[in-house]
Design a protein around this motif. Structure first.
Motif, PDB file in Angstrom:
ATOM      1  N   GLN A  12       0.827  -1.207   0.000  1.00  0.00           N
ATOM      2  CA  GLN A  12       0.000   0.000   0.000  1.00  0.00           C
ATOM      3  C   GLN A  12       0.860   1.254   0.000  1.00  0.00           C
ATOM      4  O   GLN A  12       2.042   1.216   0.379  1.00  0.00           O
ATOM      5  CB  GLN A  12      -0.925  -0.006   1.214  1.00  0.00           C
ATOM      6  CG  GLN A  12      -2.000  -1.087   1.154  1.00  0.00           C
ATOM      7  CD  GLN A  12      -2.995  -0.973   2.284  1.00  0.00           C
ATOM      8  OE1 GLN A  12      -2.670  -0.470   3.361  1.00  0.00           O
ATOM      9  NE2 GLN A  12      -4.219  -1.428   2.044  1.00  0.00           N
ATOM     10  N   PRO A  87       2.370   5.189  -5.728  1.00  0.00           N
ATOM     11  CA  PRO A  87       1.985   4.498  -6.972  1.00  0.00           C
ATOM     12  C   PRO A  87       2.984   4.720  -8.104  1.00  0.00           C
ATOM     13  O   PRO A  87       3.123   3.848  -8.970  1.00  0.00           O
ATOM     14  CB  PRO A  87       0.624   5.112  -7.292  1.00  0.00           C
ATOM     15  CG  PRO A  87       0.073   5.481  -5.956  1.00  0.00           C
ATOM     16  CD  PRO A  87       1.248   5.954  -5.168  1.00  0.00           C
ATOM     17  N   THR A 122       4.249  -3.457  -6.981  1.00  0.00           N
ATOM     18  CA  THR A 122       2.992  -2.769  -7.240  1.00  0.00           C
ATOM     19  C   THR A 122       2.573  -2.034  -5.975  1.00  0.00           C
ATOM     20  O   THR A 122       2.430  -2.653  -4.919  1.00  0.00           O
ATOM     21  CB  THR A 122       1.897  -3.750  -7.653  1.00  0.00           C
ATOM     22  OG1 THR A 122       2.319  -4.496  -8.799  1.00  0.00           O
ATOM     23  CG2 THR A 122       0.611  -3.014  -7.989  1.00  0.00           C
ATOM     24  N   SER A 124      -0.327   0.121  -4.336  1.00  0.00           N
ATOM     25  CA  SER A 124      -1.750   0.426  -4.502  1.00  0.00           C
ATOM     26  C   SER A 124      -2.153   1.605  -3.617  1.00  0.00           C
ATOM     27  O   SER A 124      -1.673   1.754  -2.500  1.00  0.00           O
ATOM     28  CB  SER A 124      -2.587  -0.790  -4.158  1.00  0.00           C
ATOM     29  OG  SER A 124      -2.450  -1.110  -2.788  1.00  0.00           O
TER      30      SER A 124
END
Length: 125
Positions: A12, A87, A122, A124
């Motif tokens: 996150q 991100p 990744t 998020s």
């Protein structure tokens, strides 16, 4: 020299990840190493580099103060500690090594002869 990156995954915003790169073959302790990344639809870009001794490091402006590169020559490992992820950090991260022994660090991809297969990070929101 064979390079294997690991440690990628889904995290996150604001989180942290530590990438690892295991080297085999060749003379690891005498090579400058680094990390590059490639986001979807974008060109590959420099992230960080470290000298063969670990005494010199260099970072892209976009990651300076958030990422830290280090190495353990005894274990033939290079690490990328990534903090405060956003991100914009989403990309495949590649571990790289220079061909010439005792060479200086470089921010240019063409200076690195050895590339690992990459690990996906990744972030998020």
């Amino acid at each position: 020299v064979q390079l294997q990156a690991s440690g990628g995954g889904l995290v996150q915003v604001g989180g942290s990840l530590r990438l690892s790169c295991a080297a085999s073959g060749g003379i690891f302790t005498q090579r400058a190493m680094g990390w590059f990344r490639q986001a979807p639809g974008k060109d590959r870009e420099f992230v960080a580099t470290i000298s063969w001794s670990g005494g010199t490091t260099n970072y892209a402006n976009s990651v300076k103060g958030r990422f830290s590169i280090s190495r353990d020559n005894a274990k033939k490992m290079v690490y990328l500690q990534m903090n405060s992820l956003s991100p914009e950090d989403t990309a495949v991260y590649y571990c790289v090594a220079r061909e010439s022994t005792y060479s200086s660090t470089s921010i240019y991809s063409f200076d690195y002869n050895y590339w690992g297969r990459g690990t996906l990070v990744t972030v998020s929101s």
